[in-house]
Design a protein around this motif. Sequence first.
Motif, short mmCIF file in Angstrom:
data_model
loop_
_atom_site.label_atom_id
_atom_site.label_comp_id
_atom_site.label_asym_id
_atom_site.label_seq_id
_atom_site.Cartn_x
_atom_site.Cartn_y
_atom_site.Cartn_z
N UNK A 1 -91.62 -7.17 -56.67
CA UNK A 1 -90.51 -6.27 -56.96
C UNK A 1 -89.93 -6.57 -58.34
N UNK A 2 -89.78 -7.86 -58.68
CA UNK A 2 -89.24 -8.25 -59.98
C UNK A 2 -90.15 -7.81 -61.11
N UNK A 3 -91.45 -7.96 -60.93
CA UNK A 3 -92.40 -7.52 -61.96
C UNK A 3 -92.32 -6.01 -62.17
N UNK A 4 -92.23 -5.28 -61.09
CA UNK A 4 -92.12 -3.82 -61.19
C UNK A 4 -90.84 -3.41 -61.91
N UNK A 5 -89.73 -4.10 -61.63
CA UNK A 5 -88.47 -3.81 -62.32
C UNK A 5 -88.60 -4.06 -63.82
N UNK A 6 -89.16 -5.22 -64.18
CA UNK A 6 -89.33 -5.55 -65.60
C UNK A 6 -90.23 -4.53 -66.30
N UNK A 7 -91.31 -4.14 -65.64
CA UNK A 7 -92.24 -3.17 -66.22
C UNK A 7 -91.55 -1.82 -66.44
N UNK B 1 -88.32 -1.30 -66.86
CA UNK B 1 -87.31 -1.46 -67.92
C UNK B 1 -87.99 -1.44 -69.29
N UNK B 2 -89.13 -2.12 -69.41
CA UNK B 2 -89.88 -2.13 -70.68
C UNK B 2 -90.31 -0.72 -71.06
N UNK B 3 -90.83 0.01 -70.10
CA UNK B 3 -91.29 1.37 -70.34
C UNK B 3 -90.13 2.25 -70.79
N UNK B 4 -89.00 2.10 -70.14
CA UNK B 4 -87.80 2.88 -70.48
C UNK B 4 -87.34 2.56 -71.91
N UNK B 5 -87.31 1.27 -72.26
CA UNK B 5 -86.91 0.87 -73.62
C UNK B 5 -87.87 1.43 -74.66
N UNK B 6 -89.14 1.39 -74.35
CA UNK B 6 -90.15 1.88 -75.28
C UNK B 6 -89.96 3.38 -75.55
#
Length: 152
Positions: free
Chosen positions: A11-17, A19-24
């Motif tokens: 779940x944590x990895x999916x959240x980080x992924x 967030x990264x996609x959103x920032x990009x």
Amino acid sequence: MGRSTETFSKKEREKKRSIKLKDKKEKAEDRKASAVKGKSLDDMMAYIDENGNITSTPPDPTKRRKIVTEDIQISVPKQAEITEQDKLRTGTVSMFNSAKGFGFIRDHVTQESIFVHVNGLTEEIRENDKVTFETEQGQKGLNAIKVKIVPK
């Protein structure tokens, strides 16, 4: 009841992924919004002034210096010929072990310690004797050769 197949770390990895996609995506939209298209070549040109600083104005042609390419030295400059007088150095014997046959001489000019071996002596020396000598490159540094005691 069945357990969830997703673990906490998944779940944590999916959240980080996500967030990264959103920032990009946000960064890409910012670049598109702030991009100024259609700049002319003159607007993009940069110049270097006489002090080496980047400016937007062209350099003044009156301050231009003429550089002769033959004057540019890329390699190490040639050393002056070493004369016989330059080869002869003076120093003081700082340590000499006659049993082992070696010692060190402290050069008066450079204050460096130079190795001396019995084979490089022309006459017998002792500690604190003032000597003249020449040097040659040895395996581990300079070696003193042709060592003579300076007459008092």
